[in-house]
Design an enzyme around this catalytic site. Structure first.
Site, PDB file in Angstrom:
ATOM      1  N   GLU A   1      26.070   7.689 -36.164  1.00  0.00           N
ATOM      2  CA  GLU A   1      27.370   7.785 -36.669  1.00  0.00           C
ATOM      3  C   GLU A   1      28.011   9.086 -35.732  1.00  0.00           C
ATOM      4  O   GLU A   1      27.634  10.125 -35.983  1.00  0.00           O
ATOM      5  CB  GLU A   1      27.594   8.308 -38.065  1.00  0.00           C
ATOM      6  CG  GLU A   1      28.954   8.133 -38.775  1.00  0.00           C
ATOM      7  CD  GLU A   1      29.418   9.071 -39.612  1.00  0.00           C
ATOM      8  OE1 GLU A   1      28.794  10.268 -39.841  1.00  0.00           O
ATOM      9  OE2 GLU A   1      30.048   8.784 -40.172  1.00  0.00           O
TER      10      GLU A   1
ATOM     11  N   ASP B   1      19.659   5.709 -44.364  1.00  0.00           N
ATOM     12  CA  ASP B   1      20.583   6.612 -43.968  1.00  0.00           C
ATOM     13  C   ASP B   1      19.916   8.107 -43.778  1.00  0.00           C
ATOM     14  O   ASP B   1      19.209   8.645 -44.477  1.00  0.00           O
ATOM     15  CB  ASP B   1      21.798   6.944 -44.850  1.00  0.00           C
ATOM     16  CG  ASP B   1      23.176   7.286 -44.403  1.00  0.00           C
ATOM     17  OD1 ASP B   1      24.101   6.745 -44.547  1.00  0.00           O
ATOM     18  OD2 ASP B   1      23.167   8.134 -43.246  1.00  0.00           O
TER      19      ASP B   1
ATOM     20  N   ASP C   1      23.604  10.235 -39.720  1.00  0.00           N
ATOM     21  CA  ASP C   1      24.853  10.657 -40.242  1.00  0.00           C
ATOM     22  C   ASP C   1      25.350  11.820 -39.330  1.00  0.00           C
ATOM     23  O   ASP C   1      24.356  12.494 -38.943  1.00  0.00           O
ATOM     24  CB  ASP C   1      24.726  11.271 -41.369  1.00  0.00           C
ATOM     25  CG  ASP C   1      25.849  11.840 -42.288  1.00  0.00           C
ATOM     26  OD1 ASP C   1      26.739  10.792 -42.558  1.00  0.00           O
ATOM     27  OD2 ASP C   1      25.785  12.791 -42.691  1.00  0.00           O
TER      28      ASP C   1
ATOM     29  N   ASN D   1      20.682  -0.551 -65.421  1.00  0.00           N
ATOM     30  CA  ASN D   1      19.960   0.098 -66.622  1.00  0.00           C
ATOM     31  C   ASN D   1      21.238   0.380 -67.644  1.00  0.00           C
ATOM     32  O   ASN D   1      20.992   1.289 -68.544  1.00  0.00           O
ATOM     33  CB  ASN D   1      19.234   1.165 -66.412  1.00  0.00           C
ATOM     34  CG  ASN D   1      19.583   2.343 -65.800  1.00  0.00           C
ATOM     35  OD1 ASN D   1      20.598   2.376 -65.127  1.00  0.00           O
ATOM     36  ND2 ASN D   1      18.930   3.288 -65.728  1.00  0.00           N
TER      37      ASN D   1
ATOM     38  N   HIS E   1      31.533   3.247 -46.147  1.00  0.00           N
ATOM     39  CA  HIS E   1      31.839   3.755 -47.410  1.00  0.00           C
ATOM     40  C   HIS E   1      32.769   4.843 -47.180  1.00  0.00           C
ATOM     41  O   HIS E   1      33.189   5.672 -48.153  1.00  0.00           O
ATOM     42  CB  HIS E   1      30.613   4.557 -48.041  1.00  0.00           C
ATOM     43  CG  HIS E   1      30.022   5.529 -47.061  1.00  0.00           C
ATOM     44  ND1 HIS E   1      29.470   5.023 -45.726  1.00  0.00           N
ATOM     45  CD2 HIS E   1      29.863   6.708 -47.330  1.00  0.00           C
ATOM     46  CE1 HIS E   1      28.944   6.265 -45.277  1.00  0.00           C
ATOM     47  NE2 HIS E   1      29.258   7.298 -46.007  1.00  0.00           N
ATOM     48  N   ASP E   2      33.359   5.185 -45.972  1.00  0.00           N
ATOM     49  CA  ASP E   2      34.355   6.202 -45.745  1.00  0.00           C
ATOM     50  C   ASP E   2      35.652   5.821 -45.331  1.00  0.00           C
ATOM     51  O   ASP E   2      36.559   6.649 -45.196  1.00  0.00           O
ATOM     52  CB  ASP E   2      33.702   7.115 -44.575  1.00  0.00           C
ATOM     53  CG  ASP E   2      32.647   7.766 -44.523  1.00  0.00           C
ATOM     54  OD1 ASP E   2      31.770   8.198 -43.547  1.00  0.00           O
ATOM     55  OD2 ASP E   2      32.371   8.358 -45.837  1.00  0.00           O
TER      56      ASP E   2
HETATM   57  O1  TEU Z   1      30.807  10.978 -42.406  1.00  0.00           O
HETATM   58  C1  TEU Z   1      31.229  11.997 -41.230  1.00  0.00           C
HETATM   59  C2  TEU Z   1      32.746  11.853 -40.813  1.00  0.00           C
HETATM   60  O2  TEU Z   1      32.968  11.764 -39.861  1.00  0.00           O
HETATM   61  C3  TEU Z   1      33.441  11.762 -41.983  1.00  0.00           C
HETATM   62  O3  TEU Z   1      33.762  12.912 -42.197  1.00  0.00           O
HETATM   63  C4  TEU Z   1      34.585  10.831 -41.871  1.00  0.00           C
HETATM   64  O4  TEU Z   1      35.075  11.451 -40.596  1.00  0.00           O
HETATM   65  C5  TEU Z   1      35.714  11.175 -42.842  1.00  0.00           C
HETATM   66  O5  TEU Z   1      34.889  10.854 -44.105  1.00  0.00           O
HETATM   67  C6  TEU Z   1      36.698  10.072 -42.734  1.00  0.00           C
HETATM   68  O6  TEU Z   1      37.842  10.719 -43.271  1.00  0.00           O
HETATM   69  C7  TEU Z   1      29.428  11.156 -42.697  1.00  0.00           C
HETATM   70  C8  TEU Z   1      29.201  10.270 -43.966  1.00  0.00           C
HETATM   71  O7  TEU Z   1      29.562   8.760 -43.467  1.00  0.00           O
HETATM   72  C9  TEU Z   1      30.338  10.769 -45.091  1.00  0.00           C
HETATM   73  O8  TEU Z   1      30.423   9.955 -46.180  1.00  0.00           O
HETATM   74  C10 TEU Z   1      29.743  12.026 -45.385  1.00  0.00           C
HETATM   75  O9  TEU Z   1      30.785  12.754 -46.307  1.00  0.00           O
HETATM   76  C11 TEU Z   1      29.868  13.166 -44.218  1.00  0.00           C
HETATM   77  O10 TEU Z   1      29.217  12.531 -43.112  1.00  0.00           O
HETATM   78  C12 TEU Z   1      29.084  14.309 -44.408  1.00  0.00           C
HETATM   79  O11 TEU Z   1      27.655  14.052 -44.646  1.00  0.00           O
HETATM   80 CA    CA Z   2      21.741   2.608 -63.207  1.00  0.00          CA
END
Ligand code: TEU
Ligand code: CA
Length: 552
Positions: free
Chosen positions: A254, A98, A199, A23, A327-328
């Site tokens: 995780e 998630d 998570d 959008n 994503h991390d």
């Molecule tokens: O990530 C947890 C975690 O282990 C991260 O802190 C990871 O160690 C770090 O990002 C790497 O440097 C989970 C989610 O995947 C992350 O996106 C969130 O920020 C975090 O938990 C808190 O919910």
């Molecule tokens: Ca959008």
């Protein structure tokens, strides 16, 4: 080995904020995801892990949830969600949600009430402590810099937050908290979802007495002291009995700080807890000393050693997850491969081959199937991720690094490398949005995009399509036993998989060097996949980043 659909699956992780904006507000959304389900069907994946889409103030981009049963306004409505779920199921694609229940947002009604007084009904939903000698209750640090304790003026106590101060930790020792979570999970399962990625689920049981922990890196103790806590397996068994065992769903924990021994418990074959876990040892091999921030390349020999430990240690005992990207994590092509124009695609295929031929459920992070690379960050202002921004300020202000030293290290390891918009085509903003993207698009989108790769048979996309198809075709790839060869070779990752009479040989040259390798009888085997057309592997020659998989 007991068979199961989640052992034979290939999971694609979507970070909704960066996947597809339908959008024009510059933010990815649910209708954008629905519009790309045919693309994912063509890739061949059969499960989507959706990063959080629940209501959130976005302090940590959705990992700070203020309502577990409402959709984040920017992502759309519950109707949009239901339409996406239905459209995915029509294509034979399952949706794994998630589950972020180690903490909520500080804007969740539970916390708003909890912090309102010392004796309200929800006070013990969170972890409140008196200070010690006028300071925090202990020396634990937050993953996002600073202390893990925030002082709350109103009630003159500290609350625990292993992550940002807007992510207060839930008190899992409280059976009412566990019931609230299990009831919410049940309602999501009754909606027809297909599982949960949980998570930091390894952190939910805090150590008795909240003792100080060893200082790691900066000036605070590590919050990993909370990993694999005293009651974590009890809580997960309760969750399994109360919710998980009642549905045909997939679960992946995780597990920050998980060891092989603990993973054998979390992901045991009796299925009393979870199906599998994400471990973090392999993605920590290129950390700096005391911090994740470094420009080091991922070292191959320690990587082979670690992945082999997990392959051998879980085989027949528990199930494994296979990932390099999420994503991390920064983009694996820039971390383990070579993201130059000359080697980007060939090294992305080499990396994909190495991971996807192992035992376990593979995870493909959005853009990994295109060989997307790390992006460009020239100043701290270019980052969105609070982990990167807070670390930059804390570590430079504390004098551990100068900005000139630290910026390249944060640019290399920042989570924002994984969060730049998905690169769909060569049009403005890579076709991700018609508006201003919430985070800058990687400048290489004109060279690295889905439209170009769908049109080229030799693209990374089509290579991943083949890897995924092979997993569905050959049981040995899913269930075969893994053995490592040439453990000390600095360039070659060579391993076999064995199932009954069948044997698979996987040879990956993780270097720019021409290398030789004697394939022996495998030279006459059936080549399942290779990343060079003009290969001379049969004569024992391996080109830079050459990967070959042969079946006997
Ligand atoms: O990530 C947890 C975690 O282990 C991260 O802190 C990871 O160690 C770090 O990002 C790497 O440097 C989970 C989610 O995947 C992350 O996106 C969130 O920020 C975090 O938990 C808190 O919910
Ligand atoms: Ca959008």
């Amino acid at each position: 080995m007991k068979k199961a659909w989640w052992k034979e699956s290939i999971v694609y992780q979507i970070y909704p904020r960066s996947f597809c904006d339908s959008n024009g507000d510059g933010i990815g959304d649910l209708n954008g995801i629905t519009s790309k389900l045919d693309y994912l069907k063509e890739l061949g994946i059969n499960v989507i892990w959706l990063s959080p889409v629940y209501q959130s103030p976005n302090d940590d981009n959705g990992y700070d949830i203020s309502n577990y049963e409402a959709i984040m306004t920017e992502f759309g409505t519950m109707e949009d969600y239901d339409r996406m779920l239905e459209a995915a199921h029509q294509r034979g694609i399952k949706i794994v949600m998630d589950l972020v229940v180690n903490h909520t947002s500080d804007e969740h009604p539970w916390f708003v009430e909890s912090r309102s007084s010392k004796d309200n009904d929800k006070r013990d939903y969170y972890i409140w402590k008196d200070g010690k000698d006028g300071k925090e209750p202990n020396n634990w640090g937050s993953c996002f810099s600073g202390s893990a304790w925030q002082f709350d003026d109103k009630t003159q106590q500290y609350y625990l937050h292993l992550f940002s101060k807007k992510q207060p930790d839930l008190n899992w020792a409280n059976p009412r908290v566990r019931k609230e979570v299990f009831d919410m999970m049940t309602r999501w399962c009754d909606k027809g979802i297909d599982g949960f990625r949980m998570d930091v689920i390894s952190l939910i049981s805090k150590p008795e007495g909240y003792p100080d922990s060893e200082v790691y890196g900066g000036t605070y103790g590590t919050s990993n002291i909370c990993a694999n806590g005293p009651k974590v397996h009890d809580y997960l068994k309760e969750m399994n009995q109360t919710v998980l065992s009642k549905y045909d769903i997939m679960t992946v924990g995780e597990c920050a700080g998980v060891t092989l021994e603990e993973a054998q418990r979390y992901a045991n074959n009796e299925q009393s807890e979870l199906n599998m876990v994400f471990q973090f040892e392999h993605v920590g091999l290129d950390d700096g000393d005391g911090f994740k921030w470094s420009t080091k390349k991922m070292p191959l020999v320690p990587l082979k050693e670690n992945l082999t430990k997990w392959q051998k240690g879980l085989d027949g005992v528990a199930w494994n997850s296979l990932y390099f990207c999420n994503h991390d994590q920064p983009r694996i092509v820039s971390r383990l491969g070579n993201d130059s124009d000359a080697y980007r695609e060939i090294s992305a295929k080499c990396i994909g081959t190495c991971l996807h031929m192992m035992q376990g459920t593979p995870y493909v992070y959005q853009g990994e199937e295109l060989g997307m690379t790390n992006s460009v960050f020239n100043s701290v202002d270019d980052f969105n991720d609070l982990e990167s921004i807070n670390a930059y300020h804390e570590l430079t202000e504390a004098g551990f690094f100068t900005p000139q030293e630290l910026l390249p290290a944060i640019a290399h390891k920042s989570r924002d490398n994984a969060r730049t918009p998905m690169q769909w085509d060569e049009s403005a903003n890579a076709g991700f949005t018609t508006g201003k993207p919430w985070l800058a698009v990687n400048p290489n989108y004109t060279k690295v995009n889905a439209k170009d790769q769908l049109a080229r048979e030799d693209s990374v996309f089509h290579y991943y399509q083949k890897l995924i198809a092979l997993r569905k075709q050959y049981e040995i790839i899913v269930y075969g036993h893994y053995d490592l060869l040439l453990a000390e070779d600095p360039d070659l990752y060579v391993y076999t998989r064995t199932l009954g009479e069948q044997k698979l040989l996987v040879v990956c040259n993780f270097s720019e060097n021409e290398r030789s390798y004697d394939f022996g009888a495998f030279a006459e085997g059936k080549v399942l996949i290779q990343n060079y057309k003009d290969s001379s592997f049969k004569e024992g020659n391996l080109k830079p980043y050459e990967a070959v998989v042969v079946l006997l």
